[in-house]
Design a protein around this motif. Structure first.
Motif, mmCIF file in Angstrom:
data_model
loop_
_atom_site.group_PDB
_atom_site.id
_atom_site.type_symbol
_atom_site.label_atom_id
_atom_site.label_comp_id
_atom_site.label_asym_id
_atom_site.label_seq_id
_atom_site.Cartn_x
_atom_site.Cartn_y
_atom_site.Cartn_z
ATOM 1 N N VAL A 57 73.427 48.849 5.006
ATOM 2 C CA VAL A 57 72.961 50.043 5.721
ATOM 3 C C VAL A 57 74.063 51.090 5.860
ATOM 4 O O VAL A 57 73.928 52.044 6.610
ATOM 5 C CB VAL A 57 72.345 49.695 7.103
ATOM 6 C CG1 VAL A 57 71.113 48.823 6.930
ATOM 7 C CG2 VAL A 57 73.365 49.037 8.025
ATOM 8 N N GLY A 58 75.163 50.903 5.116
ATOM 9 C CA GLY A 58 76.186 51.933 5.045
ATOM 10 C C GLY A 58 77.240 51.911 6.138
ATOM 11 O O GLY A 58 77.914 52.912 6.360
ATOM 12 N N ILE A 59 77.402 50.797 6.813
ATOM 13 C CA ILE A 59 78.440 50.680 7.841
ATOM 14 C C ILE A 59 79.635 49.969 7.209
ATOM 15 O O ILE A 59 79.530 48.817 6.785
ATOM 16 C CB ILE A 59 77.926 49.915 9.073
ATOM 17 C CG1 ILE A 59 76.776 50.690 9.722
ATOM 18 C CG2 ILE A 59 79.057 49.683 10.069
ATOM 19 C CD1 ILE A 59 76.079 49.949 10.833
ATOM 20 N N ALA A 60 80.758 50.672 7.129
ATOM 21 C CA ALA A 60 81.950 50.128 6.484
ATOM 22 C C ALA A 60 82.610 49.061 7.346
ATOM 23 O O ALA A 60 82.654 49.190 8.563
ATOM 24 C CB ALA A 60 82.947 51.249 6.205
ATOM 25 N N ASN A 115 74.680 54.945 14.101
ATOM 26 C CA ASN A 115 74.281 53.880 13.176
ATOM 27 C C ASN A 115 74.805 52.520 13.644
ATOM 28 O O ASN A 115 74.096 51.525 13.592
ATOM 29 C CB ASN A 115 74.786 54.173 11.767
ATOM 30 C CG ASN A 115 74.044 55.306 11.105
ATOM 31 O OD1 ASN A 115 72.984 55.728 11.557
ATOM 32 N ND2 ASN A 115 74.616 55.835 10.034
ATOM 33 N N VAL A 116 76.045 52.498 14.104
ATOM 34 C CA VAL A 116 76.620 51.248 14.611
ATOM 35 C C VAL A 116 75.857 50.785 15.847
ATOM 36 O O VAL A 116 75.542 49.601 15.994
ATOM 37 C CB VAL A 116 78.127 51.409 14.915
ATOM 38 C CG1 VAL A 116 78.665 50.192 15.658
ATOM 39 C CG2 VAL A 116 78.908 51.640 13.632
ATOM 40 N N TYR A 117 75.525 51.726 16.724
ATOM 41 C CA TYR A 117 74.779 51.393 17.940
ATOM 42 C C TYR A 117 73.404 50.804 17.590
ATOM 43 O O TYR A 117 73.005 49.765 18.132
ATOM 44 C CB TYR A 117 74.621 52.640 18.811
ATOM 45 C CG TYR A 117 73.847 52.407 20.074
ATOM 46 C CD1 TYR A 117 74.371 51.642 21.113
ATOM 47 C CD2 TYR A 117 72.562 52.943 20.240
ATOM 48 C CE1 TYR A 117 73.652 51.422 22.280
ATOM 49 C CE2 TYR A 117 71.845 52.724 21.403
ATOM 50 C CZ TYR A 117 72.386 51.965 22.411
ATOM 51 O OH TYR A 117 71.675 51.741 23.556
ATOM 52 N N ALA A 118 72.697 51.449 16.649
ATOM 53 C CA ALA A 118 71.384 50.947 16.237
ATOM 54 C C ALA A 118 71.515 49.564 15.584
ATOM 55 O O ALA A 118 70.707 48.669 15.837
ATOM 56 C CB ALA A 118 70.724 51.927 15.272
ATOM 57 N N PHE A 119 72.543 49.391 14.765
ATOM 58 C CA PHE A 119 72.792 48.095 14.127
ATOM 59 C C PHE A 119 73.033 47.017 15.178
ATOM 60 O O PHE A 119 72.475 45.919 15.103
ATOM 61 C CB PHE A 119 73.998 48.219 13.184
ATOM 62 C CG PHE A 119 74.419 46.918 12.574
ATOM 63 C CD1 PHE A 119 73.723 46.388 11.497
ATOM 64 C CD2 PHE A 119 75.513 46.229 13.064
ATOM 65 C CE1 PHE A 119 74.116 45.190 10.925
ATOM 66 C CE2 PHE A 119 75.907 45.030 12.501
ATOM 67 C CZ PHE A 119 75.210 44.504 11.430
#
Length: 145
Positions: A57-60, A115-119
């Motif tokens: 999902v594109g989180i490095a 995005n990190v929070y949603a993940f």
């Protein structure tokens, strides 16, 4: 990775984290932070799955591997990233991003953090804190992992 890397040298933890059992220098020449299953918790599988889903999902994040320790046990390894800033620098970057870069706020930082929070919500990660973010200096701006 189909076959685990082998630990050549084992080191005690350099930083205290909830699940870390230490660090290793592996057969590929890189250094890794390692975690093992503990108290019936499937930490290795959880770390592997979360890292791989985050990548999709594109989180490095640091490169994950399976490592065979000197005693033969298998553990999860997270490749150490060179040049990681201290926690205070990273915390300042996340709290006041315009102070950590050359000019103005970081474009896309809010989206990345969202995005990190949603993940974390999706994966039920209740352990997000400033120590879970890594940042490095990269040609006048800061890169976040």
């Amino acid at each position: 990775m189909l076959f685990p890397l082998k630990a050549d040298i084992e080191f005690p933890p350099s930083i205290n984290t909830a699940d870390s059992i230490g660090e290793v220098e592996a057969s590929d020449g890189h250094r890794y932070y390692v975690k093992a299953d503990k108290d019936g918790k499937q930490i290795c599988a959880s770390e592997w799955l979360c890292t791989k889903i985050a990548e999709q999902v594109g989180i490095a994040g640091p490169h994950p591997v399976l490592i065979q320790m000197l005693d033969g046990s298998l553990v999860f390894g997270s490749r150490r990233i060179a040049g990681v800033s201290d926690i205070v620098t990273t915390q300042n970057f996340l709290n006041t991003p315009s102070q950590s870069n050359i000019e103005g706020p970081v474009i896309g930082l809010s989206r990345s953090l969202s995005n990190v929070y949603a993940f974390d919500l999706f994966m039920n990660n209740v352990d997000r804190h400033f120590g879970n973010y890594l940042s490095i200096e990269d040609a006048g701006s800061r890169r976040l992992y």
